[in-house]
Design an enzyme around this catalytic site. Structure first.
Site, PDB file in Angstrom:
ATOM      1  N   LYS A   1       0.882  -1.173   0.000  1.00 50.04           N
ATOM      2  CA  LYS A   1       0.000   0.000   0.000  1.00 50.04           C
ATOM      3  C   LYS A   1       0.917   1.220   0.000  1.00 50.04           C
ATOM      4  O   LYS A   1       1.242   1.781   1.045  1.00 50.04           O
ATOM      5  CB  LYS A   1      -0.923  -0.051   1.224  1.00 50.04           C
ATOM      6  CG  LYS A   1      -2.129   0.856   1.088  1.00 50.04           C
ATOM      7  CD  LYS A   1      -3.180   0.509   2.123  1.00 50.04           C
ATOM      8  CE  LYS A   1      -4.246   1.568   2.227  1.00 50.04           C
ATOM      9  NZ  LYS A   1      -4.955   1.866   0.984  1.00 50.04           N
TER      10      LYS A   1
ATOM     11  N   GLU B   1     -10.321  -4.113  -9.034  1.00 48.28           N
ATOM     12  CA  GLU B   1     -10.847  -3.456  -7.829  1.00 48.28           C
ATOM     13  C   GLU B   1     -11.401  -2.084  -8.168  1.00 48.28           C
ATOM     14  O   GLU B   1     -11.358  -1.657  -9.326  1.00 48.28           O
ATOM     15  CB  GLU B   1      -9.724  -3.334  -6.787  1.00 48.28           C
ATOM     16  CG  GLU B   1      -8.517  -2.545  -7.282  1.00 48.28           C
ATOM     17  CD  GLU B   1      -7.303  -2.631  -6.363  1.00 48.28           C
ATOM     18  OE1 GLU B   1      -7.399  -3.161  -5.253  1.00 48.28           O
ATOM     19  OE2 GLU B   1      -6.245  -2.140  -6.794  1.00 48.28           O
TER      20      GLU B   1
HETATM   21  N1  PMP Z   1      -7.971  -1.584  -2.975  1.00 49.66           N
HETATM   22  C1  PMP Z   1      -7.337  -0.385  -2.927  1.00 49.66           C
HETATM   23  C2  PMP Z   1      -6.582   0.082  -4.127  1.00 49.66           C
HETATM   24  C3  PMP Z   1      -7.412   0.392  -1.762  1.00 49.66           C
HETATM   25  O1  PMP Z   1      -6.794   1.581  -1.707  1.00 49.66           O
HETATM   26  C4  PMP Z   1      -8.164  -0.067  -0.657  1.00 49.66           C
HETATM   27  C5  PMP Z   1      -8.282   0.789   0.573  1.00 49.66           C
HETATM   28  N2  PMP Z   1      -7.233   0.548   1.481  1.00 49.66           N
HETATM   29  C6  PMP Z   1      -8.791  -1.315  -0.747  1.00 49.66           C
HETATM   30  C7  PMP Z   1      -8.664  -2.044  -1.931  1.00 49.66           C
HETATM   31  C8  PMP Z   1      -9.580  -1.871   0.404  1.00 49.66           C
HETATM   32  O2  PMP Z   1      -8.714  -2.268   1.430  1.00 49.66           O
HETATM   33  P1  PMP Z   1      -9.137  -2.165   2.985  1.00 49.66           P
HETATM   34  O3  PMP Z   1     -10.371  -2.992   3.139  1.00 49.66           O
HETATM   35  O4  PMP Z   1      -7.991  -2.731   3.720  1.00 49.66           O
HETATM   36  O5  PMP Z   1      -9.381  -0.736   3.258  1.00 49.66           O
END
Ligand code: PMP
Length: 293
Positions: free
Chosen positions: A156, A189
């Protein structure tokens, strides 16, 4: 502080700051090069939701880019809890950022003395309640997710430009959110969400190998679906699968669980958030409001 409004509170390299006093150097490589990692975490009723999972992902992201977080996980957790207390915010959104630190104008990370660590407690709201009730209007973005060969999507990182460009396409098209594909056309996503579909009672979502960020909310939703006795499959999906699904929804820390009404003009199932989506959202709400870790 109880039900008091609370205030944006920031921990910056060991100092407690407010919005005005929390400033970083223009030589910070997080700013100059996007050289760093981050997390977004929710606080419900004063309790940090899935703190350990987020801290693990933050440290794994840092490790993967050769960045050593200058404090142990335990201290990161206790500072986070302290920040939540000081903010007085019962329901908030936390942002953890670790950058390579202050260097010179060259790329060389060895010039950066010490990583910069920032933790922010603030509010977030992606869409008004009506949008959650009617479901999102989504369009497919022309911008694909980044090449996983250059940077693992498991990291991330502070490089969010492809997702921001995709989001801009969605805004331009008058949509609430976008669906991002990989270069081969597989569904990946949203701009900051993982995608699930439901077809004939089976819950399906792309696997981490599809180039997605492995969301903490995604993991929670898979657990909740299993607990509800549902069949969950992690498999590659195409847009055909999304268009012909009975239900589709996004999951994310900021978004929580949000139903999808239509994708590229195709109305999904009955249009609004479907029964499986609603059931999972109810279970998710119960879990977060019970203040589990
Ligand atoms: N995909 C991306 C690209 C994201 O930035 C996020 C947000 N963190 C998610 C998926 C969802 O992840 P999470 O459930 O850990 O927030």
């Amino acid at each position: 502080m109880g039900v008091m409004a609370g205030v944006t509170t920031i921990w910056l390299d060991g100092k407690w700051c407010d919005k005005e006093s929390a400033v970083v150097s223009v030589f910070d490589h997080g700013l100059l090069y996007g050289d760093g990692v981050f997390e977004g975490i929710r606080v419900y009723g004063g309790h940090v939701f899935r703190l350990a999972a987020h801290i693990d992902r933050l440290y794994d992201s840092a490790q993967a880019i050769g960045l050593r977080v200058p404090m142990p996980k335990k201290e990161m957790a206790s500072v986070t809890e302290e920040l939540v207390r000081r903010s007085g915010l019962d329901d908030s959104y936390l942002r953890h950022v670790v950058t390579r630190g202050v260097g010179d104008l060259g790329l060389d990370p060895r010039k950066c003395g010490r990583p910069t660590v920032i933790i922010i407690a603030d509010a977030i709201r992606l869409w008004p309640t009506e949008v959650y009730e009617r479901g999102l209007r989504v369009v497919t973005a022309g911008t694909p997710i980044p090449q996983r060969e250059s940077l693992s999507p498991r990291v991330k990182s502070l490089n969010y430009l492809p997702h921001i460009l995709a989001k801009m396409e969605g805004i331009e098209a008058g949509a609430d959110e976008v669906l991002m594909l990989d270069a081969a056309g597989h569904v990946a996503e949203g701009s900051g969400q993982n995608l699930f579909i439901v077809k004939n009672g089976i819950v399906r979502t792309p696997p981490p190998s599809a180039g997605i960020l492995k969301g903490v909310t995604r993991d929670v939703v898979i657990e909740l679906a299993h607990a509800a006795g549902r069949d969950v499959r992690e498999e590659l999906l195409n847009r055909y699968d999304v268009y012909t699904a009975d239900e589709a929804f996004f999951t994310g820390t900021a978004s929580e669980i949000v139903g999808i009404r239509q994708v590229d003009g195709r109305v999904i199932g009955g249009g609004g958030p479907g029964p499986v989506t609603r059931d999972l959202a109810t279970r998710f709400r119960a879990l977060t409001r019970e203040a589990h870790d």
